[in-house]
Scaffold this active site. Structure first.
Site, PDB file in Angstrom:
ATOM      1  N   GLY A  32       3.158   1.423   6.035  1.00  0.00           N
ATOM      2  CA  GLY A  32       3.328   0.733   4.760  1.00  0.00           C
ATOM      3  C   GLY A  32       3.292  -0.778   4.858  1.00  0.00           C
ATOM      4  O   GLY A  32       3.676  -1.470   3.921  1.00  0.00           O
ATOM      5  N   VAL A  33       2.850  -1.292   6.001  1.00  0.00           N
ATOM      6  CA  VAL A  33       2.733  -2.731   6.180  1.00  0.00           C
ATOM      7  C   VAL A  33       1.269  -3.104   6.412  1.00  0.00           C
ATOM      8  O   VAL A  33       0.449  -2.256   6.748  1.00  0.00           O
ATOM      9  CB  VAL A  33       3.619  -3.248   7.345  1.00  0.00           C
ATOM     10  CG1 VAL A  33       5.084  -2.943   7.085  1.00  0.00           C
ATOM     11  CG2 VAL A  33       3.180  -2.664   8.665  1.00  0.00           C
ATOM     12  N   THR A  81      -3.022  -1.820   4.149  1.00  0.00           N
ATOM     13  CA  THR A  81      -1.800  -1.377   4.824  1.00  0.00           C
ATOM     14  C   THR A  81      -2.077  -0.177   5.727  1.00  0.00           C
ATOM     15  O   THR A  81      -3.082   0.508   5.601  1.00  0.00           O
ATOM     16  CB  THR A  81      -0.711  -1.008   3.801  1.00  0.00           C
ATOM     17  OG1 THR A  81      -1.170   0.071   2.988  1.00  0.00           O
ATOM     18  CG2 THR A  81      -0.346  -2.190   2.927  1.00  0.00           C
ATOM     19  N   ASP A  82      -1.141   0.062   6.642  1.00  0.00           N
ATOM     20  CA  ASP A  82      -1.271   1.183   7.564  1.00  0.00           C
ATOM     21  C   ASP A  82      -0.272   2.283   7.203  1.00  0.00           C
ATOM     22  O   ASP A  82       0.383   2.219   6.158  1.00  0.00           O
ATOM     23  CB  ASP A  82      -1.083   0.711   9.012  1.00  0.00           C
ATOM     24  CG  ASP A  82       0.291   0.084   9.262  1.00  0.00           C
ATOM     25  OD1 ASP A  82       1.221   0.290   8.457  1.00  0.00           O
ATOM     26  OD2 ASP A  82       0.419  -0.612  10.279  1.00  0.00           O
ATOM     27  N   GLN A  83      -0.148   3.266   8.052  1.00  0.00           N
ATOM     28  CA  GLN A  83       0.731   4.407   7.793  1.00  0.00           C
ATOM     29  C   GLN A  83       2.198   3.997   7.674  1.00  0.00           C
ATOM     30  O   GLN A  83       2.989   4.688   7.050  1.00  0.00           O
ATOM     31  CB  GLN A  83       0.551   5.441   8.913  1.00  0.00           C
ATOM     32  CG  GLN A  83       1.175   6.777   8.605  1.00  0.00           C
ATOM     33  CD  GLN A  83       0.827   7.811   9.665  1.00  0.00           C
ATOM     34  OE1 GLN A  83       0.318   7.489  10.718  1.00  0.00           O
ATOM     35  NE2 GLN A  83       1.126   9.067   9.371  1.00  0.00           N
TER      36      GLN A  83
END
Length: 141
Positions: free
Chosen positions: A19-20, A15-17
């Site tokens: 949250g996905v 995930t990325d910053q």
């Protein structure tokens, strides 16, 4: 068999910053699905690699419909969308257990000699693959 569903458990590091799932990870999931699809046909890449042949990606398309989040369980559904004896296009969907579509995509491949990257005919080099692909080509979903 026209498609194979492979379970994917979303890991935190994917995930990325926001949250996905980071967009490039879907290509990794596509590769997981493609490998499982090939294995379900009774084939594997090891056979090719023993003959110094690999299958690079020529083209990749991804369409993001809905974000996938950490902790979710999804499936990569994979099928053979197009096949002409030389080029192979695999289709993909990332779906949940209810069949809701999160991501769609495709990758186009050829087989090449590893040392010079010259394309080969799958039909001639691997007739068993060719016959199984002809039986399982579905056309675009």
């Amino acid at each position: 068999m026209k498609s194979v569903q492979t379970p994917i458990e979303v890991r935190y590091q994917e995930t990325d910053q926001m949250g996905v799932v980071y967009h490039a990870n879907y290509l990794v999931w596509f590769e997981i699905g493609r490998t499982k699809f090939i294995e379900h046909l009774g084939l594997n890449y090891i056979e090719m690699e023993k003959n110094n042949i690999v299958s690079p990606v020529l083209d990749a398309h991804i369409s993001y419909k809905k974000p996938v989040r950490y902790g979710e369980k999804v499936f990569v559904e994979t099928w053979l969308a197009e096949y002409d004896g030389i080029r192979t296009v695999y289709g993909y969907q990332i779906i949940d257990s209810q069949g809701e579509v999160y991501v769609t995509g495709s990758t186009k491949h050829v087989i090449v000699k590893k040392d010079n990257f010259r394309p080969l005919s799958l039909r001639k080099a691997f007739p068993t693959w060719h016959e199984l692909y002809l039986k399982n080509v579905e056309g675009e979903k």
